[in-house]
Design a protein around this motif. Sequence first.
Motif, PDB file in Angstrom:
ATOM      1  N   TYR A   4      16.422  86.451  59.935  1.00  0.00           N
ATOM      2  CA  TYR A   4      15.744  85.501  60.821  1.00  0.00           C
ATOM      3  C   TYR A   4      14.231  85.544  60.580  1.00  0.00           C
ATOM      4  CZ  TYR A   4      13.665  83.620  65.089  1.00  0.00           C
ATOM      5  OH  TYR A   4      12.898  82.910  65.970  1.00  0.00           O
ATOM      6  N   ASP A   5      13.678  86.739  60.465  1.00  0.00           N
ATOM      7  CA  ASP A   5      12.233  86.874  60.272  1.00  0.00           C
ATOM      8  C   ASP A   5      11.771  86.247  58.959  1.00  0.00           C
ATOM      9  OD1 ASP A   5      12.074  88.247  62.660  1.00  0.00           O
ATOM     10  OD2 ASP A   5      12.082  90.237  61.732  1.00  0.00           O
ATOM     11  N   ARG A   6      12.617  86.276  57.930  1.00  0.00           N
ATOM     12  CA  ARG A   6      12.239  85.759  56.617  1.00  0.00           C
ATOM     13  C   ARG A   6      12.623  84.291  56.420  1.00  0.00           C
ATOM     14  NH1 ARG A   6      14.540  90.557  52.611  1.00  0.00           N
ATOM     15  NH2 ARG A   6      13.377  92.310  53.518  1.00  0.00           N
ATOM     16  N   ALA A   7      13.368  83.719  57.342  1.00  0.00           N
ATOM     17  CA  ALA A   7      14.014  82.422  57.132  1.00  0.00           C
ATOM     18  C   ALA A   7      13.051  81.247  57.276  1.00  0.00           C
ATOM     19  CB  ALA A   7      15.170  82.260  58.102  1.00  0.00           C
ATOM     20  N   SER A   8      13.521  80.105  56.757  1.00  0.00           N
ATOM     21  CA  SER A   8      12.794  78.853  56.896  1.00  0.00           C
ATOM     22  C   SER A   8      12.866  78.379  58.350  1.00  0.00           C
ATOM     23  CB  SER A   8      13.418  77.786  55.989  1.00  0.00           C
ATOM     24  OG  SER A   8      14.727  77.464  56.456  1.00  0.00           O
ATOM     25  N   PRO A   9      11.980  77.462  58.748  1.00  0.00           N
ATOM     26  CA  PRO A   9      12.035  76.928  60.116  1.00  0.00           C
ATOM     27  C   PRO A   9      13.397  76.328  60.467  1.00  0.00           C
ATOM     28  CG  PRO A   9       9.956  76.331  59.086  1.00  0.00           C
ATOM     29  CD  PRO A   9      10.807  76.954  58.012  1.00  0.00           C
ATOM     30  N   THR A  11      18.373  77.014  63.807  1.00  0.00           N
ATOM     31  CA  THR A  11      19.815  77.211  63.985  1.00  0.00           C
ATOM     32  C   THR A  11      20.094  78.498  64.754  1.00  0.00           C
ATOM     33  OG1 THR A  11      20.398  75.978  61.981  1.00  0.00           O
ATOM     34  CG2 THR A  11      21.999  77.580  62.780  1.00  0.00           C
ATOM     35  N   VAL A  12      19.419  79.555  64.368  1.00  0.00           N
ATOM     36  CA  VAL A  12      19.600  80.842  65.044  1.00  0.00           C
ATOM     37  C   VAL A  12      19.154  80.750  66.497  1.00  0.00           C
ATOM     38  CG1 VAL A  12      18.870  83.261  65.090  1.00  0.00           C
ATOM     39  CG2 VAL A  12      19.384  82.156  62.903  1.00  0.00           C
ATOM     40  N   GLU A  13      18.015  80.129  66.730  1.00  0.00           N
ATOM     41  CA  GLU A  13      17.497  80.011  68.093  1.00  0.00           C
ATOM     42  C   GLU A  13      18.410  79.166  68.973  1.00  0.00           C
ATOM     43  OE1 GLU A  13      13.632  78.521  67.255  1.00  0.00           O
ATOM     44  OE2 GLU A  13      12.923  80.452  66.460  1.00  0.00           O
ATOM     45  N   ARG A  14      19.048  78.187  68.387  1.00  0.00           N
ATOM     46  CA  ARG A  14      19.999  77.371  69.140  1.00  0.00           C
ATOM     47  C   ARG A  14      21.173  78.219  69.621  1.00  0.00           C
ATOM     48  NH1 ARG A  14      20.480  74.045  65.596  1.00  0.00           N
ATOM     49  NH2 ARG A  14      18.946  72.514  66.311  1.00  0.00           N
ATOM     50  N   GLU A  15      21.652  79.108  68.755  1.00  0.00           N
ATOM     51  CA  GLU A  15      22.753  79.990  69.133  1.00  0.00           C
ATOM     52  C   GLU A  15      22.307  81.018  70.174  1.00  0.00           C
ATOM     53  OE1 GLU A  15      26.224  80.025  67.986  1.00  0.00           O
ATOM     54  OE2 GLU A  15      25.383  78.014  67.864  1.00  0.00           O
ATOM     55  N   ARG A  61      27.315  72.481  64.221  1.00  0.00           N
ATOM     56  CA  ARG A  61      27.056  71.295  63.385  1.00  0.00           C
ATOM     57  C   ARG A  61      27.454  71.515  61.923  1.00  0.00           C
ATOM     58  NH1 ARG A  61      20.960  70.929  63.816  1.00  0.00           N
ATOM     59  NH2 ARG A  61      21.329  73.157  63.435  1.00  0.00           N
ATOM     60  N   PHE A  62      27.698  72.732  61.524  1.00  0.00           N
ATOM     61  CA  PHE A  62      28.098  73.072  60.155  1.00  0.00           C
ATOM     62  C   PHE A  62      27.136  72.482  59.123  1.00  0.00           C
ATOM     63  CE2 PHE A  62      31.816  74.418  62.267  1.00  0.00           C
ATOM     64  CZ  PHE A  62      32.449  75.334  61.434  1.00  0.00           C
ATOM     65  N   ILE A  63      25.863  72.717  59.322  1.00  0.00           N
ATOM     66  CA  ILE A  63      24.841  72.227  58.405  1.00  0.00           C
ATOM     67  C   ILE A  63      24.547  73.296  57.356  1.00  0.00           C
ATOM     68  CG2 ILE A  63      22.404  71.591  58.205  1.00  0.00           C
ATOM     69  CD1 ILE A  63      22.605  70.288  60.937  1.00  0.00           C
ATOM     70  N   ASP A  64      24.519  72.881  56.089  1.00  0.00           N
ATOM     71  CA  ASP A  64      24.162  73.800  55.011  1.00  0.00           C
ATOM     72  C   ASP A  64      22.641  73.906  54.906  1.00  0.00           C
ATOM     73  OD1 ASP A  64      26.686  74.547  54.002  1.00  0.00           O
ATOM     74  OD2 ASP A  64      26.885  72.603  53.010  1.00  0.00           O
ATOM     75  N   HIS A  65      22.162  75.118  54.784  1.00  0.00           N
ATOM     76  CA  HIS A  65      20.730  75.359  54.615  1.00  0.00           C
ATOM     77  C   HIS A  65      20.492  75.780  53.165  1.00  0.00           C
ATOM     78  CE1 HIS A  65      20.160  75.115  58.934  1.00  0.00           C
ATOM     79  NE2 HIS A  65      21.152  75.984  59.096  1.00  0.00           N
ATOM     80  N   PRO A  66      19.911  74.923  52.346  1.00  0.00           N
ATOM     81  CA  PRO A  66      19.784  75.218  50.911  1.00  0.00           C
ATOM     82  C   PRO A  66      18.930  76.434  50.586  1.00  0.00           C
ATOM     83  CG  PRO A  66      18.539  73.241  51.513  1.00  0.00           C
ATOM     84  CD  PRO A  66      19.373  73.589  52.688  1.00  0.00           C
ATOM     85  N   SER A  67      18.129  76.881  51.518  1.00  0.00           N
ATOM     86  CA  SER A  67      17.269  78.045  51.239  1.00  0.00           C
ATOM     87  C   SER A  67      18.006  79.370  51.397  1.00  0.00           C
ATOM     88  CB  SER A  67      16.063  78.034  52.187  1.00  0.00           C
ATOM     89  OG  SER A  67      16.484  78.171  53.545  1.00  0.00           O
ATOM     90  N   LEU A  68      19.171  79.368  52.028  1.00  0.00           N
ATOM     91  CA  LEU A  68      19.829  80.625  52.366  1.00  0.00           C
ATOM     92  C   LEU A  68      20.367  81.422  51.172  1.00  0.00           C
ATOM     93  CD1 LEU A  68      21.677  80.063  55.767  1.00  0.00           C
ATOM     94  CD2 LEU A  68      20.069  81.887  55.200  1.00  0.00           C
TER      95      LEU A  68
END
Length: 303
Positions: free
Chosen positions: A123-128, A133-137, A215-222
């Motif tokens: 989470y700390d290293r992730a894109s906005p 997505t994490v904050e929504r959960e 929403r099952f959204i793919d995050h290309p940066s992951l």
Amino acid sequence: MIVHRRTILAFTALVLASPALAIGGKGSGRIETLTAFSEARDVVPRVRVFLPPGYGSTEQLYKTLYMLDGQYAFEGDSDGVSFEADRRVTRLMAAGTIQPTIVVAIDNLGEERFLQYMPETIYDRASPEVRNTVEREIKRVGATSLSSKSFVAFIQEQLKPFIDTNYQTSPDRLDTAIFGASMAGVMSGAIFVEAQETFGLGASMSPNWAIYDERFIDHPSLPSLWQDYFLSLGAPEGRRFWLDHGTQMMDAGMVPHQLAIAEGMTNLGWQRGCNLQTRVYDAGHAFAQTATQMDEVLAWLLA
């Protein structure tokens, strides 16, 4: 390598049919519920320990398998939907397939399971977009932050020392395994990385590397983020890591993440089949696979 369900079913049928693998041996083993951590229920609700048949009859030191989602660890748990680790370990030990092993089942936090199993480092290293997505959960369960760092610290600083002090275990990291499935598979991978001086064996079954919400959204940066994260493992030094997913349901979306992690690890010298085992199953997600898959995981990890 894709392993078809019928292949695994045949393997499992062979294991179950072998007289040498009959459950029982010198007894049926026993499960103990620890009371030492009753004040830590906000971190982990319950911890149970399975001691296999013959435990304590000699001075033998045992490997330790730490299992996340502990409510599903043993036969009879959760209305019969479980990993049956007690039954499997007993059978595989009797066959000489795995080394003598005890199982430590660590319950999840129920509605707050995501908070417990989402790695804060990611989470700390992730894109906005990923952070959103994490904050929504986090908000969905009425919380304000993740709790995975305190969970990892609890396992490493409190639980494992207690187990090694009170049970006949080998404390060496090459005799200590962490296992999880789905979001717990993500957390088992994180523990393998972040507590690598403690855990030298790890397995991530159907891990939700994509960090899907509803929403099952793919995050290309992951994928590259996960690859960089696992690069901190360095050379294998005798360690082993199991990584798998299915081809159906949400597991189909885990392909780029598994490929990225495996590529990074092989570049560090992790050899497939020796230090790194990757599997793709013609099956669905997590618990739908465990009846056919778990024996293979344990046989490779605890040999």
